[in-house]
Design a protein around this motif. Structure first.
Motif, PDB file in Angstrom:
ATOM      1  N   LEU A  36       2.980   5.567  -1.115  1.00 56.92           N
ATOM      2  CA  LEU A  36       2.178   4.805  -2.071  1.00 56.92           C
ATOM      3  C   LEU A  36       0.709   5.209  -1.988  1.00 56.92           C
ATOM      4  O   LEU A  36       0.028   5.312  -3.012  1.00 56.92           O
ATOM      5  CB  LEU A  36       2.334   3.310  -1.816  1.00 56.92           C
ATOM      6  N   MET A  37       0.215   5.471  -0.782  1.00 61.95           N
ATOM      7  CA  MET A  37      -1.187   5.827  -0.608  1.00 61.95           C
ATOM      8  C   MET A  37      -1.521   7.141  -1.323  1.00 61.95           C
ATOM      9  O   MET A  37      -2.611   7.290  -1.880  1.00 61.95           O
ATOM     10  CB  MET A  37      -1.518   5.933   0.881  1.00 61.95           C
ATOM     11  N   GLY A  38      -0.595   8.072  -1.326  1.00 57.12           N
ATOM     12  CA  GLY A  38      -0.811   9.329  -2.036  1.00 57.12           C
ATOM     13  C   GLY A  38      -0.969   9.101  -3.527  1.00 57.12           C
ATOM     14  O   GLY A  38      -1.833   9.704  -4.178  1.00 57.12           O
ATOM     15  N   LYS A  39      -0.152   8.213  -4.084  1.00 58.16           N
ATOM     16  CA  LYS A  39      -0.253   7.898  -5.509  1.00 58.16           C
ATOM     17  C   LYS A  39      -1.574   7.206  -5.833  1.00 58.16           C
ATOM     18  O   LYS A  39      -2.202   7.490  -6.856  1.00 58.16           O
ATOM     19  CB  LYS A  39       0.922   7.025  -5.940  1.00 58.16           C
ATOM     20  N   VAL A  40      -2.009   6.323  -4.960  1.00 61.71           N
ATOM     21  CA  VAL A  40      -3.291   5.638  -5.152  1.00 61.71           C
ATOM     22  C   VAL A  40      -4.444   6.639  -5.072  1.00 61.71           C
ATOM     23  O   VAL A  40      -5.397   6.565  -5.854  1.00 61.71           O
ATOM     24  CB  VAL A  40      -3.462   4.507  -4.110  1.00 61.71           C
ATOM     25  N   MET A  41      -4.339   7.584  -4.147  1.00 58.20           N
ATOM     26  CA  MET A  41      -5.387   8.603  -4.017  1.00 58.20           C
ATOM     27  C   MET A  41      -5.475   9.464  -5.273  1.00 58.20           C
ATOM     28  O   MET A  41      -6.573   9.794  -5.732  1.00 58.20           O
ATOM     29  CB  MET A  41      -5.116   9.477  -2.789  1.00 58.20           C
ATOM     30  N   ILE A  42      -4.340   9.811  -5.858  1.00 62.65           N
ATOM     31  CA  ILE A  42      -4.342  10.608  -7.081  1.00 62.65           C
ATOM     32  C   ILE A  42      -4.969   9.820  -8.226  1.00 62.65           C
ATOM     33  O   ILE A  42      -5.787  10.351  -8.991  1.00 62.65           O
ATOM     34  CB  ILE A  42      -2.916  11.063  -7.443  1.00 62.65           C
ATOM     35  N   MET A  43      -4.620   8.554  -8.350  1.00 64.30           N
ATOM     36  CA  MET A  43      -5.188   7.730  -9.424  1.00 64.30           C
ATOM     37  C   MET A  43      -6.689   7.551  -9.252  1.00 64.30           C
ATOM     38  O   MET A  43      -7.458   7.651 -10.220  1.00 64.30           O
ATOM     39  CB  MET A  43      -4.479   6.379  -9.488  1.00 64.30           C
ATOM     40  N   ALA A  44      -7.136   7.296  -8.031  1.00 69.63           N
ATOM     41  CA  ALA A  44      -8.573   7.130  -7.776  1.00 69.63           C
ATOM     42  C   ALA A  44      -9.320   8.441  -8.015  1.00 69.63           C
ATOM     43  O   ALA A  44     -10.421   8.448  -8.575  1.00 69.63           O
ATOM     44  CB  ALA A  44      -8.796   6.635  -6.351  1.00 69.63           C
ATOM     45  N   GLY A  45      -8.724   9.550  -7.607  1.00 71.51           N
ATOM     46  CA  GLY A  45      -9.346  10.849  -7.832  1.00 71.51           C
ATOM     47  C   GLY A  45      -9.470  11.171  -9.314  1.00 71.51           C
ATOM     48  O   GLY A  45     -10.500  11.671  -9.771  1.00 71.51           O
ATOM     49  N   ALA A  46      -8.432  10.849 -10.077  1.00 72.89           N
ATOM     50  CA  ALA A  46      -8.474  11.080 -11.523  1.00 72.89           C
ATOM     51  C   ALA A  46      -9.551  10.224 -12.177  1.00 72.89           C
ATOM     52  O   ALA A  46     -10.254  10.682 -13.096  1.00 72.89           O
ATOM     53  CB  ALA A  46      -7.112  10.793 -12.136  1.00 72.89           C
ATOM     54  N   MET A  47      -9.703   8.986 -11.702  1.00 73.73           N
ATOM     55  CA  MET A  47     -10.739   8.108 -12.243  1.00 73.73           C
ATOM     56  C   MET A  47     -12.132   8.682 -11.960  1.00 73.73           C
ATOM     57  O   MET A  47     -13.009   8.683 -12.838  1.00 73.73           O
ATOM     58  CB  MET A  47     -10.615   6.712 -11.629  1.00 73.73           C
ATOM     59  N   LYS A  48     -12.343   9.200 -10.754  1.00 77.89           N
ATOM     60  CA  LYS A  48     -13.642   9.781 -10.406  1.00 77.89           C
ATOM     61  C   LYS A  48     -13.929  11.038 -11.225  1.00 77.89           C
ATOM     62  O   LYS A  48     -15.061  11.272 -11.633  1.00 77.89           O
ATOM     63  CB  LYS A  48     -13.712  10.106  -8.905  1.00 77.89           C
ATOM     64  N   VAL A  49     -12.918  11.854 -11.461  1.00 82.63           N
ATOM     65  CA  VAL A  49     -13.107  13.051 -12.287  1.00 82.63           C
ATOM     66  C   VAL A  49     -13.507  12.640 -13.705  1.00 82.63           C
ATOM     67  O   VAL A  49     -14.415  13.221 -14.306  1.00 82.63           O
ATOM     68  CB  VAL A  49     -11.836  13.927 -12.291  1.00 82.63           C
ATOM     69  N   ALA A  50     -12.840  11.627 -14.248  1.00 85.47           N
ATOM     70  CA  ALA A  50     -13.169  11.158 -15.600  1.00 85.47           C
ATOM     71  C   ALA A  50     -14.586  10.599 -15.655  1.00 85.47           C
ATOM     72  O   ALA A  50     -15.322  10.855 -16.616  1.00 85.47           O
ATOM     73  CB  ALA A  50     -12.164  10.105 -16.052  1.00 85.47           C
ATOM     74  N   GLU A  51     -14.995   9.846 -14.637  1.00 81.14           N
ATOM     75  CA  GLU A  51     -16.363   9.319 -14.598  1.00 81.14           C
ATOM     76  C   GLU A  51     -17.367  10.455 -14.571  1.00 81.14           C
ATOM     77  O   GLU A  51     -18.407  10.398 -15.238  1.00 81.14           O
ATOM     78  CB  GLU A  51     -16.557   8.434 -13.367  1.00 81.14           C
ATOM     79  N   GLY A  52     -17.089  11.486 -13.808  1.00 75.79           N
ATOM     80  CA  GLY A  52     -17.996  12.623 -13.744  1.00 75.79           C
ATOM     81  C   GLY A  52     -18.048  13.387 -15.052  1.00 75.79           C
ATOM     82  O   GLY A  52     -19.113  13.830 -15.489  1.00 75.79           O
ATOM     83  N   TYR A  53     -16.911  13.544 -15.697  1.00 78.96           N
ATOM     84  CA  TYR A  53     -16.870  14.291 -16.945  1.00 78.96           C
ATOM     85  C   TYR A  53     -17.658  13.584 -18.048  1.00 78.96           C
ATOM     86  O   TYR A  53     -18.408  14.210 -18.783  1.00 78.96           O
ATOM     87  CB  TYR A  53     -15.414  14.502 -17.376  1.00 78.96           C
ATOM     88  N   TYR A  54     -17.465  12.269 -18.164  1.00 78.70           N
ATOM     89  CA  TYR A  54     -18.140  11.508 -19.218  1.00 78.70           C
ATOM     90  C   TYR A  54     -19.526  11.017 -18.810  1.00 78.70           C
ATOM     91  O   TYR A  54     -20.252  10.456 -19.632  1.00 78.70           O
ATOM     92  CB  TYR A  54     -17.280  10.324 -19.650  1.00 78.70           C
ATOM     93  N   GLN A  55     -19.898  11.197 -17.560  1.00 78.94           N
ATOM     94  CA  GLN A  55     -21.170  10.727 -17.012  1.00 78.94           C
ATOM     95  C   GLN A  55     -21.380   9.242 -17.303  1.00 78.94           C
ATOM     96  O   GLN A  55     -22.466   8.792 -17.653  1.00 78.94           O
ATOM     97  CB  GLN A  55     -22.339  11.553 -17.546  1.00 78.94           C
ATOM     98  N   TYR A  56     -20.319   8.480 -17.160  1.00 81.76           N
ATOM     99  CA  TYR A  56     -20.373   7.042 -17.391  1.00 81.76           C
ATOM    100  C   TYR A  56     -19.552   6.359 -16.304  1.00 81.76           C
ATOM    101  O   TYR A  56     -18.389   6.701 -16.077  1.00 81.76           O
ATOM    102  CB  TYR A  56     -19.792   6.681 -18.761  1.00 81.76           C
ATOM    103  N   CYS A  57     -20.164   5.389 -15.648  1.00 85.16           N
ATOM    104  CA  CYS A  57     -19.484   4.618 -14.611  1.00 85.16           C
ATOM    105  C   CYS A  57     -19.449   3.155 -15.034  1.00 85.16           C
ATOM    106  O   CYS A  57     -20.511   2.540 -15.220  1.00 85.16           O
ATOM    107  CB  CYS A  57     -20.190   4.774 -13.275  1.00 85.16           C
ATOM    108  N   PRO A  58     -18.273   2.573 -15.180  1.00 89.61           N
ATOM    109  CA  PRO A  58     -18.195   1.176 -15.593  1.00 89.61           C
ATOM    110  C   PRO A  58     -18.808   0.213 -14.571  1.00 89.61           C
ATOM    111  O   PRO A  58     -19.373  -0.814 -14.956  1.00 89.61           O
ATOM    112  CB  PRO A  58     -16.699   0.904 -15.745  1.00 89.61           C
TER     113      PRO A  58
END
Length: 73
Positions: A36-58
């Motif tokens: 489960l931790m691996g899946k959570v790490m992938i989801m969190a990593g994808a969220m950080k990549v998206a934040e960096g790409y759009y330069q927007y942090c909620p």
């Protein structure tokens, strides 16, 4: 449209850390598919990549809104 609320350097670091986090999560899942931790790490990593790409942090936007509300009260 979302307005940018983080700098380019911050966005680059978020993307770099997000890619690394997603890679570590993928490695954990490769060893143990039920991790489960691996899946959570992938989801969190994808969220950080998206934040960096759009330069927007909620979270930054939420904190900025809270600070503006406190100034008026």
């Amino acid at each position: 449209m979302l307005s940018q609320n983080i700098s380019e350097q911050n966005a680059f670091m978020r993307m770099t850390c997000g890619i690394a986090l997603a890679c570590f999560g993928t490695a954990r899942i490769a060893r143990n598919p039920d991790c489960l931790m691996g899946k959570v790490m992938i989801m969190a990593g994808a969220m950080k990549v998206a934040e960096g790409y759009y330069q927007y942090c909620p979270v930054v936007a939420l904190v900025a809104d809270k600070n503006e509300e406190e100034m008026y009260y």
